[in-house]
Write an enzyme that holds these catalytic residues in place. Structure first.
Site, PDB file in Angstrom:
ATOM      1  N   MET A  60     -36.503  -8.393 -61.950  1.00  6.38           N
ATOM      2  CA  MET A  60     -36.833  -7.847 -60.629  1.00  6.38           C
ATOM      3  C   MET A  60     -35.574  -7.298 -59.955  1.00  6.38           C
ATOM      4  SD  MET A  60     -39.998  -9.970 -59.153  1.00  6.38           S
ATOM      5  CE  MET A  60     -39.100 -11.294 -58.360  1.00  6.38           C
ATOM      6  N   GLY A  61     -34.505  -7.133 -60.721  1.00  5.76           N
ATOM      7  CA  GLY A  61     -33.294  -6.533 -60.168  1.00  5.76           C
ATOM      8  C   GLY A  61     -32.466  -7.497 -59.343  1.00  5.76           C
TER       9      GLY A  61
ATOM     10  N   GLY B 166     -35.709 -16.081 -69.397  1.00  6.74           N
ATOM     11  CA  GLY B 166     -34.827 -17.196 -69.070  1.00  6.74           C
ATOM     12  C   GLY B 166     -35.578 -18.512 -68.950  1.00  6.74           C
TER      13      GLY B 166
ATOM     14  N   HIS C 214     -29.144 -12.739 -65.543  1.00 13.40           N
ATOM     15  CA  HIS C 214     -29.799 -11.573 -66.139  1.00 13.40           C
ATOM     16  C   HIS C 214     -28.922 -10.986 -67.257  1.00 13.40           C
ATOM     17  CE1 HIS C 214     -31.480 -11.318 -61.872  1.00 13.40           C
ATOM     18  NE2 HIS C 214     -32.581 -11.405 -62.603  1.00 13.40           N
TER      19      HIS C 214
ATOM     20  N   ARG D 230     -32.406 -14.959 -55.277  1.00  7.31           N
ATOM     21  CA  ARG D 230     -32.730 -15.526 -53.968  1.00  7.31           C
ATOM     22  C   ARG D 230     -31.596 -16.364 -53.380  1.00  7.31           C
ATOM     23  NH1 ARG D 230     -38.302 -15.730 -56.119  1.00  7.31           N
ATOM     24  NH2 ARG D 230     -39.614 -14.438 -54.763  1.00  7.31           N
TER      25      ARG D 230
ATOM     26  N   MET E  20     -28.139 -19.745 -61.049  1.00  8.60           N
ATOM     27  CA  MET E  20     -28.066 -18.397 -60.465  1.00  8.60           C
ATOM     28  C   MET E  20     -29.463 -17.869 -60.203  1.00  8.60           C
ATOM     29  SD  MET E  20     -24.941 -16.440 -62.175  1.00  8.60           S
ATOM     30  CE  MET E  20     -23.310 -17.157 -62.149  1.00  8.60           C
TER      31      MET E  20
ATOM     32  N   GLN F  98     -42.852 -19.813 -66.475  1.00 13.30           N
ATOM     33  CA  GLN F  98     -43.082 -18.403 -66.826  1.00 13.30           C
ATOM     34  C   GLN F  98     -42.889 -18.191 -68.332  1.00 13.30           C
ATOM     35  OE1 GLN F  98     -41.742 -14.844 -64.448  1.00 13.30           O
ATOM     36  NE2 GLN F  98     -39.984 -15.025 -65.779  1.00 13.30           N
TER      37      GLN F  98
ATOM     38  N   HIS G 152     -27.626 -10.652 -61.685  1.00 17.73           N
ATOM     39  CA  HIS G 152     -26.495 -11.592 -61.686  1.00 17.73           C
ATOM     40  C   HIS G 152     -26.213 -11.982 -63.133  1.00 17.73           C
ATOM     41  CE1 HIS G 152     -29.651 -14.520 -62.291  1.00 17.73           C
ATOM     42  NE2 HIS G 152     -30.223 -14.185 -61.147  1.00 17.73           N
TER      43      HIS G 152
ATOM     44  N   GLN H 174     -47.350 -10.306 -57.816  1.00 18.75           N
ATOM     45  CA  GLN H 174     -47.020 -11.724 -57.928  1.00 18.75           C
ATOM     46  C   GLN H 174     -46.574 -12.340 -56.601  1.00 18.75           C
ATOM     47  OE1 GLN H 174     -44.028 -10.795 -60.945  1.00 18.75           O
ATOM     48  NE2 GLN H 174     -42.620 -12.173 -59.906  1.00 18.75           N
TER      49      GLN H 174
HETATM   50  P1  AMP Z   1     -36.071 -12.293 -62.109  1.00 21.26           P
HETATM   51  O1  AMP Z   1     -35.309 -11.031 -61.858  1.00 21.26           O
HETATM   52  O2  AMP Z   1     -35.697 -13.404 -61.189  1.00 21.26           O
HETATM   53  O3  AMP Z   1     -37.560 -12.063 -62.219  1.00 21.26           O
HETATM   54  O4  AMP Z   1     -35.611 -12.803 -63.539  1.00 21.26           O
HETATM   55  C1  AMP Z   1     -35.667 -11.972 -64.667  1.00 21.26           C
HETATM   56  C2  AMP Z   1     -35.348 -12.792 -65.902  1.00 21.26           C
HETATM   57  O5  AMP Z   1     -34.054 -13.384 -65.756  1.00 21.26           O
HETATM   58  C3  AMP Z   1     -36.329 -13.944 -66.136  1.00 21.26           C
HETATM   59  O6  AMP Z   1     -36.576 -14.073 -67.526  1.00 21.26           O
HETATM   60  C4  AMP Z   1     -35.569 -15.127 -65.601  1.00 21.26           C
HETATM   61  O7  AMP Z   1     -35.948 -16.348 -66.199  1.00 21.26           O
HETATM   62  C5  AMP Z   1     -34.144 -14.772 -65.976  1.00 21.26           C
HETATM   63  N1  AMP Z   1     -33.186 -15.486 -65.143  1.00 21.26           N
HETATM   64  C6  AMP Z   1     -33.143 -15.543 -63.787  1.00 21.26           C
HETATM   65  N2  AMP Z   1     -32.139 -16.352 -63.379  1.00 21.26           N
HETATM   66  C7  AMP Z   1     -31.545 -16.833 -64.506  1.00 21.26           C
HETATM   67  C8  AMP Z   1     -30.450 -17.733 -64.757  1.00 21.26           C
HETATM   68  N3  AMP Z   1     -29.755 -18.289 -63.769  1.00 21.26           N
HETATM   69  N4  AMP Z   1     -30.130 -17.984 -66.047  1.00 21.26           N
HETATM   70  C9  AMP Z   1     -30.822 -17.417 -67.060  1.00 21.26           C
HETATM   71  N5  AMP Z   1     -31.845 -16.567 -66.892  1.00 21.26           N
HETATM   72  C10 AMP Z   1     -32.214 -16.274 -65.630  1.00 21.26           C
END
Ligand code: AMP
Length: 276
Positions: free
Chosen positions: A22-23, A139, A29, A179, A176, A145, A26, A53
């Site tokens: 979702m951009g 992740g 990602h 949010r 990380m 998820q 960090h 969602q």
């Molecule tokens: P999001 O942008 O939050 O939807 O996350 C996108 C992907 O990055 C998902 O597969 C998350 O599980 C993964 N992700 C988010 N935060 C972390 C983290 N701290 N360590 C590893 N993977 C992460």
């Protein structure tokens, strides 16, 4: 356009690896991107804040965004393509087809966010059909998820390998998350209580406490002792079905969601009993 690109890549016998996000990227990602590189030779990242969602009143509008910075970071990582669709492109006017799982969403985050996983599964299914990956990386930070995507891939026969990647943390242990940007400096200390409570749980288990209720109570107390925390849930459950576990006699998932100020944070850890 992305579909045509995917077809072209497949005709060139490239192995397409897909990392949906979702951009507001960090290191978490970026670790997924780096993991993805090991599994193929065409790396696609999507950046899409998925309206389906988010429930009314959640943070869809205020979700942090910085596309220019994200694109720069992905360029530095040598990503082959970025897919950044409009909501209109994903959800056409008459959109009416959703992917809904029967059981896995009835636990953990799915309880307080009843439409969340329907939105996630639907958008990921659609993204899979557009990007046509051979491999996808998710992740473990979002553990529920990850198991839901694995289940959906099995149930619907997607020919895609799902790779899970470990949680990347700040030096002090805070997982990380995009949010985390919502956290004021004094809330940052409270946010650390999620990780501290998981560590405490593992420590109690290592000291022979196998009763999940005792461990959850200790975690609750630790988190509640810090300002501006509001626990959504703390659970100890089966790593595959996510069903609650009372006595820990095998590796289990401990997962929690806590609101710190207006940031809803999640974290989890696999707890290992020392069995002899
Ligand atoms: P999001 O942008 O939050 O939807 O996350 C996108 C992907 O990055 C998902 O597969 C998350 O599980 C993964 N992700 C988010 N935060 C972390 C983290 N701290 N360590 C590893 N993977 C992460």
């Amino acid at each position: 356009m992305m579909q045509a690109r995917s077809d072209r890549m497949r005709r060139q016998f490239k192995t397409i690896v897909f990392v949906p996000t979702m951009g507001f990227l960090h290191e978490g990602h970026l670790s997924l991107v780096r993991e993805g590189k090991k599994h193929g030779d065409d790396l696609v990242v999507s950046i899409f804040v998925n309206p389906a969602q988010f429930a009314p009143g959640e943070d869809l509008e205020s979700y942090p965004r910085d596309l220019d910075r994200d694109l720069e970071l992905l360029r530095e990582e040598g990503v082959d393509a970025v897919f950044n669709p409009d909501a209109k492109e994903i959800y056409g006017k008459e959109f009416q087809t959703y992917v809904e799982l029967k059981k896995l969403p009835n636990h953990l985050c799915g309880i307080s966010r009843p439409i969340f996983f329907k939105g996630v599964a639907t958008v990921v299914a659609k993204l899979f059909n557009i990007v046509k990956p051979h491999v996808t990386v998710f992740g473990q930070k979002d553990y529920q998820q990850l198991v839901i995507i694995r289940q959906m891939v099995r149930d619907l026969g997607f020919d895609i390998e799902v790779v899970g990647a470990p949680t990347v943390r700040e030096p002090d242990g805070l997982a990380m998350s995009s949010r985390n940007a919502y956290l004021a400096p004094e809330q940052r200390t409270s946010a650390l209580s999620l990780y501290k409570s998981l560590q405490k749980a593992q420590e109690l288990l290592e000291n022979g406490i196998q009763d999940a209720t005792i461990i959850i109570d200790a975690a609750t107390e630790l988190i509640q002792s810090l300002p501006e925390t509001k626990i959504d849930y703390i659970a100890i459950c089966d790593t595959e079905t996510l069903v609650d576990i009372k006595t820990i006699d095998k590796p289990v998932l401990m997962a929690l969601a806590v609101k710190v100020g207006k940031a809803r944070l999640i974290d989890n850890m696999i707890l290992n009993p020392q069995l002899d």
